[in-house]
Design a protein around this motif. Structure first.
Motif, PDB file in Angstrom:
ATOM      1  N   LEU A 250       0.830  -1.200   0.000  1.00 34.06           N
ATOM      2  CA  LEU A 250       0.000   0.000   0.000  1.00 34.06           C
ATOM      3  C   LEU A 250       0.871   1.259   0.000  1.00 34.06           C
ATOM      4  CD1 LEU A 250      -2.739   1.416   0.243  1.00 34.06           C
ATOM      5  CD2 LEU A 250      -2.561   1.149   2.746  1.00 34.06           C
ATOM      6  N   VAL A 251       1.950   1.217   0.745  1.00 35.02           N
ATOM      7  CA  VAL A 251       2.852   2.376   0.763  1.00 35.02           C
ATOM      8  C   VAL A 251       3.436   2.619  -0.635  1.00 35.02           C
ATOM      9  CG1 VAL A 251       5.024   3.259   1.689  1.00 35.02           C
ATOM     10  CG2 VAL A 251       3.377   2.136   3.212  1.00 35.02           C
ATOM     11  N   ALA A 252       3.805   1.509  -1.289  1.00 38.54           N
ATOM     12  CA  ALA A 252       4.353   1.653  -2.650  1.00 38.54           C
ATOM     13  C   ALA A 252       3.288   2.164  -3.608  1.00 38.54           C
ATOM     14  CB  ALA A 252       4.892   0.297  -3.119  1.00 38.54           C
ATOM     15  N   ALA A 253       2.048   1.644  -3.457  1.00 38.29           N
ATOM     16  CA  ALA A 253       0.959   2.093  -4.330  1.00 38.29           C
ATOM     17  C   ALA A 253       0.660   3.564  -4.083  1.00 38.29           C
ATOM     18  CB  ALA A 253      -0.278   1.231  -4.094  1.00 38.29           C
ATOM     19  N   GLN A 254       0.718   4.013  -2.863  1.00 39.13           N
ATOM     20  CA  GLN A 254       0.482   5.424  -2.552  1.00 39.13           C
ATOM     21  C   GLN A 254       1.579   6.296  -3.177  1.00 39.13           C
ATOM     22  OE1 GLN A 254       0.255   5.423   1.702  1.00 39.13           O
ATOM     23  NE2 GLN A 254      -1.957   4.919   1.759  1.00 39.13           N
ATOM     24  N   ALA A 255       2.820   5.759  -3.092  1.00 39.97           N
ATOM     25  CA  ALA A 255       3.924   6.532  -3.721  1.00 39.97           C
ATOM     26  C   ALA A 255       3.717   6.623  -5.233  1.00 39.97           C
ATOM     27  CB  ALA A 255       5.251   5.873  -3.377  1.00 39.97           C
ATOM     28  N   ASP A 256       3.334   5.520  -5.875  1.00 38.90           N
ATOM     29  CA  ASP A 256       3.052   5.529  -7.314  1.00 38.90           C
ATOM     30  C   ASP A 256       1.900   6.471  -7.629  1.00 38.90           C
ATOM     31  OD1 ASP A 256       5.057   3.725  -7.728  1.00 38.90           O
ATOM     32  OD2 ASP A 256       3.760   1.945  -7.798  1.00 38.90           O
ATOM     33  N   PHE A 257       0.880   6.478  -6.777  1.00 38.25           N
ATOM     34  CA  PHE A 257      -0.275   7.358  -7.022  1.00 38.25           C
ATOM     35  C   PHE A 257       0.138   8.817  -6.926  1.00 38.25           C
ATOM     36  CE2 PHE A 257      -3.769   9.842  -5.253  1.00 38.25           C
ATOM     37  CZ  PHE A 257      -4.720   9.676  -6.251  1.00 38.25           C
ATOM     38  N   ALA A 258       0.987   9.130  -5.963  1.00 39.25           N
ATOM     39  CA  ALA A 258       1.434  10.528  -5.826  1.00 39.25           C
ATOM     40  C   ALA A 258       2.276  10.959  -7.030  1.00 39.25           C
ATOM     41  CB  ALA A 258       2.212  10.678  -4.516  1.00 39.25           C
ATOM     42  N   ILE A 259       3.134  10.073  -7.487  1.00 37.88           N
ATOM     43  CA  ILE A 259       3.965  10.381  -8.655  1.00 37.88           C
ATOM     44  C   ILE A 259       3.082  10.548  -9.894  1.00 37.88           C
ATOM     45  CG2 ILE A 259       5.701   9.406 -10.213  1.00 37.88           C
ATOM     46  CD1 ILE A 259       6.962   8.104  -7.719  1.00 37.88           C
ATOM     47  N   ALA A 260       2.151   9.657 -10.056  1.00 34.47           N
ATOM     48  CA  ALA A 260       1.253   9.735 -11.224  1.00 34.47           C
ATOM     49  C   ALA A 260       0.443  11.005 -11.185  1.00 34.47           C
ATOM     50  CB  ALA A 260       0.340   8.503 -11.254  1.00 34.47           C
ATOM     51  N   ARG A 261       0.017  11.432 -10.065  1.00 36.82           N
ATOM     52  CA  ARG A 261      -0.780  12.662  -9.980  1.00 36.82           C
ATOM     53  C   ARG A 261       0.079  13.874 -10.299  1.00 36.82           C
ATOM     54  NH1 ARG A 261      -3.517  13.775  -4.346  1.00 36.82           N
ATOM     55  NH2 ARG A 261      -1.278  13.966  -3.837  1.00 36.82           N
ATOM     56  N   ARG A 262       1.353  13.920  -9.817  1.00 38.71           N
ATOM     57  CA  ARG A 262       2.209  15.052 -10.140  1.00 38.71           C
ATOM     58  C   ARG A 262       2.560  15.064 -11.628  1.00 38.71           C
ATOM     59  NH1 ARG A 262       4.554  13.520  -5.177  1.00 38.71           N
ATOM     60  NH2 ARG A 262       6.245  12.436  -6.302  1.00 38.71           N
ATOM     61  N   GLN A 263       2.794  13.870 -12.143  1.00 36.68           N
ATOM     62  CA  GLN A 263       3.091  13.808 -13.579  1.00 36.68           C
ATOM     63  C   GLN A 263       1.884  14.280 -14.407  1.00 36.68           C
ATOM     64  OE1 GLN A 263       4.328   9.827 -14.383  1.00 36.68           O
ATOM     65  NE2 GLN A 263       6.460  10.126 -13.629  1.00 36.68           N
ATOM     66  N   LEU A 264       0.695  13.919 -13.948  1.00 40.53           N
ATOM     67  CA  LEU A 264      -0.497  14.358 -14.666  1.00 40.53           C
ATOM     68  C   LEU A 264      -0.630  15.890 -14.599  1.00 40.53           C
ATOM     69  CD1 LEU A 264      -3.108  13.770 -16.191  1.00 40.53           C
ATOM     70  CD2 LEU A 264      -4.235  13.398 -13.972  1.00 40.53           C
ATOM     71  N   GLU A 265      -0.364  16.433 -13.474  1.00 39.00           N
ATOM     72  CA  GLU A 265      -0.470  17.887 -13.318  1.00 39.00           C
ATOM     73  C   GLU A 265       0.553  18.580 -14.233  1.00 39.00           C
ATOM     74  OE1 GLU A 265       0.085  18.560  -9.198  1.00 39.00           O
ATOM     75  OE2 GLU A 265      -1.968  17.934  -8.599  1.00 39.00           O
ATOM     76  N   ARG A 266       1.784  18.067 -14.315  1.00 41.10           N
ATOM     77  CA  ARG A 266       2.785  18.673 -15.190  1.00 41.10           C
ATOM     78  C   ARG A 266       2.401  18.514 -16.649  1.00 41.10           C
ATOM     79  NH1 ARG A 266       6.433  16.475 -11.323  1.00 41.10           N
ATOM     80  NH2 ARG A 266       6.718  14.618 -12.657  1.00 41.10           N
ATOM     81  N   GLN A 267       1.818  17.347 -16.972  1.00 39.07           N
ATOM     82  CA  GLN A 267       1.388  17.152 -18.359  1.00 39.07           C
ATOM     83  C   GLN A 267       0.278  18.132 -18.725  1.00 39.07           C
ATOM     84  OE1 GLN A 267       2.456  15.326 -20.946  1.00 39.07           O
ATOM     85  NE2 GLN A 267       4.110  14.283 -19.768  1.00 39.07           N
ATOM     86  N   GLU A 268      -0.642  18.336 -17.857  1.00 36.80           N
ATOM     87  CA  GLU A 268      -1.717  19.300 -18.136  1.00 36.80           C
ATOM     88  C   GLU A 268      -1.154  20.722 -18.265  1.00 36.80           C
ATOM     89  OE1 GLU A 268      -4.522  18.759 -15.024  1.00 36.80           O
ATOM     90  OE2 GLU A 268      -5.502  17.010 -15.965  1.00 36.80           O
ATOM     91  N   PHE A 269      -0.177  21.048 -17.418  1.00 30.93           N
ATOM     92  CA  PHE A 269       0.423  22.388 -17.516  1.00 30.93           C
ATOM     93  C   PHE A 269       1.167  22.559 -18.840  1.00 30.93           C
ATOM     94  CE2 PHE A 269       4.008  25.238 -16.803  1.00 30.93           C
ATOM     95  CZ  PHE A 269       3.312  26.387 -16.444  1.00 30.93           C
ATOM     96  N   LEU A 270       1.936  21.505 -19.193  1.00 31.96           N
ATOM     97  CA  LEU A 270       2.679  21.577 -20.469  1.00 31.96           C
ATOM     98  C   LEU A 270       1.711  21.547 -21.643  1.00 31.96           C
ATOM     99  CD1 LEU A 270       5.639  19.160 -19.713  1.00 31.96           C
ATOM    100  CD2 LEU A 270       5.713  21.661 -19.855  1.00 31.96           C
ATOM    101  N   TYR A 271       0.606  20.830 -21.501  1.00 34.58           N
ATOM    102  CA  TYR A 271      -0.385  20.805 -22.597  1.00 34.58           C
ATOM    103  C   TYR A 271      -0.992  22.199 -22.780  1.00 34.58           C
ATOM    104  CZ  TYR A 271      -4.667  19.756 -25.110  1.00 34.58           C
ATOM    105  OH  TYR A 271      -5.712  19.765 -26.017  1.00 34.58           O
ATOM    106  N   LYS A 272      -1.230  22.863 -21.713  1.00 33.80           N
ATOM    107  CA  LYS A 272      -1.775  24.210 -21.823  1.00 33.80           C
ATOM    108  C   LYS A 272      -0.730  25.155 -22.445  1.00 33.80           C
ATOM    109  CE  LYS A 272      -4.955  23.839 -17.922  1.00 33.80           C
ATOM    110  NZ  LYS A 272      -5.303  24.336 -16.596  1.00 33.80           N
TER     111      LYS A 272
END
Length: 467
Positions: A175-197
């Protein structure tokens, strides 16, 4: 010669010529009487110095020295009905001979096979006790097996709990690893949306990043669900471990209850067996009471119950029995004032009813038809104001007559001190008691006195007179 000078005037030659002499002369019969009276007086005076044996007179009857030699009644130990008589009155019976036979009158004992059936019941109880003991041992083995099963199940349940705990830990790390992956995926998504804009990233890359974010979210949710399931499994393992103790405790308690019930039944059965053994022994002994037997050798004096078929109660007398060879003793009674003068071993002369005798109480050696005795017993308490003596045959003297029977009358003279006749008359006139004679005249029972004579004691009488 003148009359006055003559030695005997009655013989003077001239005395016949005078009638006065005949009138004053002493009669010839008077002189003879005077001589006889004088002689008798001298004889009585001399007789006063003759020895006289003081004695204590008493009366009684013949009995026996030993209680077992006295007439006895033979009772019926149990109640019943007289079936038959085996003896007749006057018959000599030996010890153990059957006198009469009785049969039962109680319905409890009517069964002729009562002993056999009681013994069968006892054997059945003993077999039941043996099987119950085996059951108790089986229950004890069952408890041992339950304890072993409990130990094995507890070990198994503890292992299961440990496995569940390890799985929870593993799922928590995942679960700790999954939470870490989820946090990374969310930050990557936010950067992708910013770069897409900004126009630096294409829509396709943004959608791919969004897809990865969804996958991370789903993975996190799956890991959380997996951790929750692992926690539930761990909880279930712990609950199962705790319930295992309660389950086996219930089984052990039930087994212990069954074992104690079997043990209680065993003790109860042992008590019943003891009771039945007691009853069987009583029945066996009771069977021996159907025959009334003679307790000792003797003569049947009288049957106290007549005929056959008569009912007798428990302890009721049936027959009077007289022992065959009793040791006779004279039962004499003396006054309390004479008891201090007597001792065990004192010599006694006896006269029996129906036996001719010529008795001189003061001269026992001159008596005829009397027999020697010795005091064997002196009672310590009175019997109707008198004290009882038991006198037995004196060793070394003439045997008592063989025809004597228990209950015959007897007269006795306990021999005391030898005194002059004048002293005895003086004592009787003054009402003094006989002289006290110490233990010098007494000897142990069965031992004759030295020379068979009474030894005088150099003592004073009870009134202080020198003997």
């Amino acid at each position: 010669m003148p009359f006055a000078e003559h030695p005997n005037p009655e013989t003077h030659p001239d005395a016949q010529r005078f009638t006065a002499f005949a009138r004053v002369r002493t009669p010839q019969a008077g002189r003879i009487l005077a001589r006889w009276a004088g002689g008798l007086g001298l004889l009585v005076l001399a007789a006063g110095f003759l020895p006289w044996t003081q004695n204590i007179r008493s009366t009684g009857k013949l009995t026996t020295l030993r209680p077992q030699d006295r007439p006895q009644t033979v009772p019926s130990t149990i109640g019943g009905r007289i079936k038959t008589w085996r003896v007749q009155e006057g018959q000599l019976v030996r010890k153990g001979d059957t006198l009469a036979e009785i049969v039962e009158i109680k319905e409890k004992y009517f069964d002729p096979q009562l002993l056999v059936r009681t013994r069968e019941q006892l054997e059945a109880k003993i077999n039941g006790l043996r099987e119950n003991a085996a059951k108790t041992r089986a229950l004890g083995g069952q408890q041992d097996a339950l304890r072993l099963g409990l130990a094995a199940s507890l070990n198994k349940a503890r292992n299961k709990v440990r496995q569940a705990d390890l799985k929870v830990r593993s799922d928590r790390a995942e679960l700790v690893a999954a939470q870490a992956d989820f946090a990374i995926a969310r930050r990557q998504l936010e950067r992708q949306e910013f770069l897409y804009k900004q126009g630096l990233k294409s829509l396709t890359e943004l959608e791919q990043r969004r897809l990865k974010f969804q996958e991370s979210t789903a993975k996190l949710q799956a890991v959380e669900n997996k951790l929750a399931a692992s926690g539930q499994e761990s909880l279930s393992a712990r609950i199962e471990l705790e319930s295992l103790d309660a389950d086996y405790a219930d089984k052990l308690a039930k087994s212990e209850s069954d074992r104690r019930s079997a043990t209680g039944y065993q003790f109860s059965t042992e008590g019943e067996i003891a009771k039945m053994r007691n009853e069987l022994a009583n029945l066996s002994i009771r069977a021996g009471f159907y025959f009334i037997t003679a307790p000792q050798t003797g003569y049947v004096v009288r049957a106290l119950k007549q005929g056959e078929g008569e009912i007798v109660k428990e302890g009721e007398d049936l027959i009077t029995l007289m022992p065959a060879n009793p040791r006779l003793a004279a039962e004499l009674y003396v006054k309390p004032m004479d008891v201090p003068l007597l001792r065990v071993g004192r010599r006694v002369r006896l006269q029996f009813d129906g036996w001719p005798a010529l008795v001189f109480t003061g001269w026992p050696g001159s008596s005829f038809g009397t027999f020697g005795g010795v005091v064997q017993v002196i009672d310590n308490i009175d019997s109707q104001g008198q004290y009882r003596l038991l006198v037995t045959h004196e060793p070394g003297t003439e045997a008592w007559p063989a025809p004597l029977r228990v209950g015959s009358g007897v007269y006795g003279w306990a021999l005391l001190d030898d005194v002059p006749i004048w002293y005895e008359l003086w004592r009787q006139i003054n009402g003094f008691p006989p002289n006290y004679v110490g233990d010098a005249t007494a000897y142990p029972a069965g031992q004759p006195a030295k020379g068979g004579k009474v030894v005088k004691a150099d003592k004073k009488s009870s009134y202080g007179n020198e003997e």
